[in-house]
Each structure stands twice: as C-alpha cells, then as structure tokens.
Design an enzyme around this catalytic site. Structure first.
Site, PDB file in Angstrom:
ATOM      1  N   GLU A 288      33.435  32.468  87.531  1.00  0.00           N
ATOM      2  CA  GLU A 288      32.692  31.523  88.360  1.00  0.00           C
ATOM      3  C   GLU A 288      33.636  30.732  89.274  1.00  0.00           C
ATOM      4  OE1 GLU A 288      29.069  30.136  86.347  1.00  0.00           O
ATOM      5  OE2 GLU A 288      29.486  28.163  87.169  1.00  0.00           O
ATOM      6  N   HIS A 317      38.143  50.789  68.819  1.00  0.00           N
ATOM      7  CA  HIS A 317      37.258  51.910  68.511  1.00  0.00           C
ATOM      8  C   HIS A 317      36.089  51.970  69.489  1.00  0.00           C
ATOM      9  CE1 HIS A 317      39.462  52.407  64.743  1.00  0.00           C
ATOM     10  NE2 HIS A 317      39.564  51.100  64.813  1.00  0.00           N
ATOM     11  N   LYS A 429      19.804  29.875  90.978  1.00  0.00           N
ATOM     12  CA  LYS A 429      18.990  28.829  90.344  1.00  0.00           C
ATOM     13  C   LYS A 429      17.836  28.448  91.271  1.00  0.00           C
ATOM     14  CE  LYS A 429      22.479  26.226  87.683  1.00  0.00           C
ATOM     15  NZ  LYS A 429      23.055  24.890  87.449  1.00  0.00           N
TER      16      LYS A 429
HETATM   17  O1  PA5 Z   1      30.215  25.818  85.293  1.00  0.00           O
HETATM   18  C1  PA5 Z   1      29.202  25.514  85.876  1.00  0.00           C
HETATM   19  O2  PA5 Z   1      29.181  24.646  86.768  1.00  0.00           O
HETATM   20  C2  PA5 Z   1      27.871  26.169  85.530  1.00  0.00           C
HETATM   21  O3  PA5 Z   1      28.074  27.220  84.653  1.00  0.00           O
HETATM   22  C3  PA5 Z   1      26.936  25.144  84.890  1.00  0.00           C
HETATM   23  O4  PA5 Z   1      27.553  24.587  83.760  1.00  0.00           O
HETATM   24  C4  PA5 Z   1      25.610  25.781  84.483  1.00  0.00           C
HETATM   25  O5  PA5 Z   1      25.020  26.397  85.585  1.00  0.00           O
HETATM   26  C5  PA5 Z   1      24.654  24.723  83.916  1.00  0.00           C
HETATM   27  O6  PA5 Z   1      24.483  23.687  84.836  1.00  0.00           O
HETATM   28  P1  PA5 Z   1      23.981  22.262  84.385  1.00  0.00           P
HETATM   29  O7  PA5 Z   1      24.999  21.665  83.472  1.00  0.00           O
HETATM   30  O8  PA5 Z   1      23.847  21.476  85.652  1.00  0.00           O
HETATM   31  O9  PA5 Z   1      22.666  22.437  83.701  1.00  0.00           O
END
Ligand code: PA5
Length: 448
Positions: A288, A317, A429
C-alpha cells in the site's frame, strides 16, 4: 542488547552469480539512502512522519495500561473491529507474542475481525457472552464500510441484550477530530482513544490501534515500545551512516536494487509460525505504501514491488519449487528466530532410517530447513537475505516492526513516491459506498 542482524551475503554476485548485486552498487545506493535518511530526520523535526514518535508516547501507554487493567477484571472476550491498517498490526502482535497453546488462560481472548464474512461474524457473535465482551471499533476515517457495518450490527445486539449498559462495551479508536464515528462515540459516551494526526493506518501499530488490544491480551507494551525506541536509535539515531550498519537502510537498498534488476516480487518468509502475521502486516505496509501510479514529480511510473507471504518450513512443500526454478523475478527475505521459547528434543529412534534425527531438536530442525533452503536457492542463483531476531520478545518484535516502517519510508524516497497515501484504496472504498447507495459525489474527488 542486540536488536536484530541481517545476513545479506547471498544477495551478492560472489555467491549468486549474475543475479547478485555488487558491493559497489550497494555502497553507491547506500550513500544516496543516507542522504534520504537525513531528509526524513529533518522532516521529522518539522512535525512530518509522526509515526516515528509513537514509541515515545509514555502518557498514552500509561492510559492504555489503565484501561486494559480495568477491562481485564471483567472482560472474557475482546473483539477488534477494523480492517487493513486498523487490524493487521493487532493480528501480528498477538500471533507473535501470544501464540496459541502458550498464552495464559487468565488473559481475555482477543479476536480481530477484519472481514464482513456473514458466517464468520454471526458465528462469532453467537459464541460470545456479551455481558463479558468488549468491542474495540478502530477506524481512522470513521467511514470504512466494513467497520461501520460491523459496528452497527454489534451496537444493536448489545442494546438488545444489555439495554442502557451497552456503551461500556464499546471503545472507539478514531481520528482525534474528524469523522462520523468519532462524533457518534462522543454522543453515546463510549471510551475513546485516538490515532494521532498524520499517522496512517499501516503506520499505526504502535499507537492505541495496536497497543490497547496488546495490553488487554497481556503483552508488555512498555517493552514493545522500548524495542521501537532502540530501533529508532539504530536507524535514525545518526550513528549508522553506512548501509551495513543500519538495518532499515540495508533492507531498503537491497529491495530497491533488486526491483531495479527486475526482481519485482519480494517474498517474506518467516521460519516461525508466530511471525506469519508479521509477514502479512509487512505485505500490506509494503504494497500500500510503494504501489503507486505517480512519482512525487507527477510523472506516471506505475511502480511498486509485489509482496508475497510464505511460511517456512510449510511453504518448502508448496511455493519453493517456483522460487527455485521459476522466473528470476523474486528476492526472498527470511525471518529467523535465534532462540525459540521451546526447543523440543527429538527422541532416539530404534528405526535405523530415522536415527539421523536423534539428539536434534525441533528448533534445530527449523533452522536446518531454513539454512538448507537458503543454500539451495543460492546454488540456483536466487538471491535471498535473512533477518535474525534474537528471540520472540515484545522488545524485539517492537524493534522489528519499527525497522520495517523506517525501511518503507526510506524505500518511498528511493522510488520517488509518496509512501503515506493510498489513492487506489480510497477509490475502491468510494465505489463500494456508491454501489450501496451512498452519495457518489466523493468519487469524483478521489485521487487516482
Ligand atoms: O493503511 C491504511 O491507511 C489502510 O489500510 C486503512 O487502515 C484501512 O483502509 C482502514 O481505514 P480506516 O482506519 O479509516 O477504517
């Protein structure tokens, strides 16, 4: 106390031939990385990168220990509702430090539910005694559809079975100022904790996001944070100028050079079941943060290594055949534990065929398998390196997670991208919410 050590000899051409790196290119990139680290430190003094300062929040740790102590006196189950960066760090900490079959029965059971699978969710709720259950709703934005849906279901079931007493069973962790969930928590009187401004989900494990469930589960959060403080000194403390001395710089450089050589897949392979979820957490952090369409200069580059998680010896394996003989597009990071909590001797065998195992331990067998795999990969010209963790303590796990975060921030600089945003995730989202009938207007503004 030694934090961790990285053995990278099998990344070098001397050992893996033409697919290896040269010491000269590593030193060259190291000098560049060192300049980037200085920049990160400068930016930190101006208030950027607040995740780097999380280990120093003593007041927050004290408050969390207080809340956790009170919860531990009556809660039997502690359920984290969250997803992505609001869940993976919690899972990593519990798996690493509260392994199954070992952790004490006196601790409340910790569940981290990072999905909206209806069978799993309904099954979990039916299995709980709600009078002795706490739900920790974690969402920085306060709008993530999975977490909001989970919350609404849980709140209704709590209201139905506990009436006015229900707010005591919900604790939220949100942005300190923004978001519908934060405002609702305020109105309904839940205990609230906050993710400091500027700390993104995947960099939040050492904030209340990871600390509360850790403390409730009996993990020593002071040691966890102390490990991160030591790692801060070892990576950003200013003494470690060369690439060999600084584990975060070394990791970022090895990974970046491998990517530039066409090894676009990075496999993280712990030889410890307890560290499997650290691998999963790392994959999210790496993917990410580094998978980006545009460079900081606005050029379309579509860059980013693809992280893959594997587990040793299990995946010897399974995936190993591909790593040994498939395309030369991978670099493998082994995570090794030098001292397991248990050793477990293999008994003398009366059968001649199995006698070679006598006198060895399971801990020795795991390390022999890791070494054997490493040697086989090296002979096949496949680069790999190993990060050795002295033991599975809160101190060392805190240090490891912090090191990976610094490594990721630095890799962002090397790739020339912003490792702290996630426009691709935001777009998904927005689409989901729109499909469910929410105002589609936000979609037009989602960065891409
Ligand atoms: O690392 C990130 O920013 C994302 O993975 C968020 O943690 C994830 O999308 C969840 O978002 P939120 O904490 O706003 O619910």
């Amino acid at each position: 106390m030694e934090m961790l050590r990285t053995d990278f000899k099998n990344m070098l051409g001397d050992n893996v031939g033409i697919h290896g790196l040269t010491p000269a290119e590593l030193q060259r990139l190291g000098r560049q990385a060192s300049r980037h680290l200085k920049k990160i430190k400068e930016e930190r003094t101006k208030g950027c990168h607040p995740f780097l300062d999380l280990p120093y929040q003593k007041g927050v740790a004290e408050m969390i220990k207080g809340i956790a102590g009170e919860l531990r006196s009556w809660a039997k189950d502690f359920v984290v509702l969250g997803i992505g960066g609001s869940a993976l760090g919690n899972i990593a900490l519990h798996q690493a430090l509260n392994p199954p079959y070992i952790s004490g029965h006196e601790n409340p059971r910790i569940h981290v539910i990072d999905t909206v699978d209806p069978d799993l969710f309904d099954g979990l709720l039916k299995s709980l005694d709600l009078r002795h259950t706490v739900f920790n709703v974690i969402s920085k934005s306060g709008t993530t559809v999975e977490t909001v849906a989970q919350f609404l279901i849980v709140r209704e079931r709590l209201k139905d079975s506990l009436g006015n007493a229900y707010p005591k069973h919900i604790i939220t962790i949100t942005d300190p100022e923004d978001g519908a969930l934060r405002r609702l928590a305020e109105r309904e009187g839940y205990v609230q904790l906050f993710i400091p401004k500027g700390v993104g989900g995947r960099y939040s494990v050492l904030s209340p996001v990871g600390l509360l469930s850790a403390a409730v589960g009996g993990i020593n959060i002071d040691e966890l944070l102390m490990g991160a403080v030591e790692m801060d000194k070892s990576t950003l403390g200013g003494q470690q100028e060369t690439v060999e001395e600084n584990p975060a710089m070394l990791g970022a450089c090895l990974q970046y050079l491998s990517y530039k050589r066409g090894r676009h897949i990075t496999v993280i392979m712990p030889y410890s079941s307890a560290l499997e979820a650290v691998g999963e957490w790392f994959c999210q952090l790496w993917a990410e943060s580094l998978g980006k369409k545009s460079s900081l200069k606005g050029k379309v580059i579509h860059c980013g290594p693809t992280p893959v998680r594997a587990l040793g010896p299990t995946d010897q394996h399974s995936q190993l055949q591909l790593y040994m003989e498939g395309p030369f597009d991978k670099v493998i990071t082994f995570l090794a534990v030098e001292k397991f909590k248990s050793s477990v001797e293999i008994p003398q065998s009366p059968e001649a065929d199995f006698r070679y195992l006598s006198g060895h331990t399971l801990a020795g067998l795991v390390e022999a398998e890791r070494r054997g795999t490493e040697l086989a990969l090296t002979e096949a010209g496949r680069p790999s390196y190993t990060i050795y963790l002295p033991e599975l303590s809160a101190f060392h796990v805190g240090g490891l997670l912090y090191m990976f975060q610094v490594q990721t921030a630095l890799a962002g600089k090397l790739f020339g991208i912003n490792p702290f945003d996630q426009p691709g995730v935001e777009a998904g989202k927005a689409h989901t919410s729109a499909l469910l009938g929410k105002d589609k207007g936000t979609l037009q503004h989602a960065p891409n």
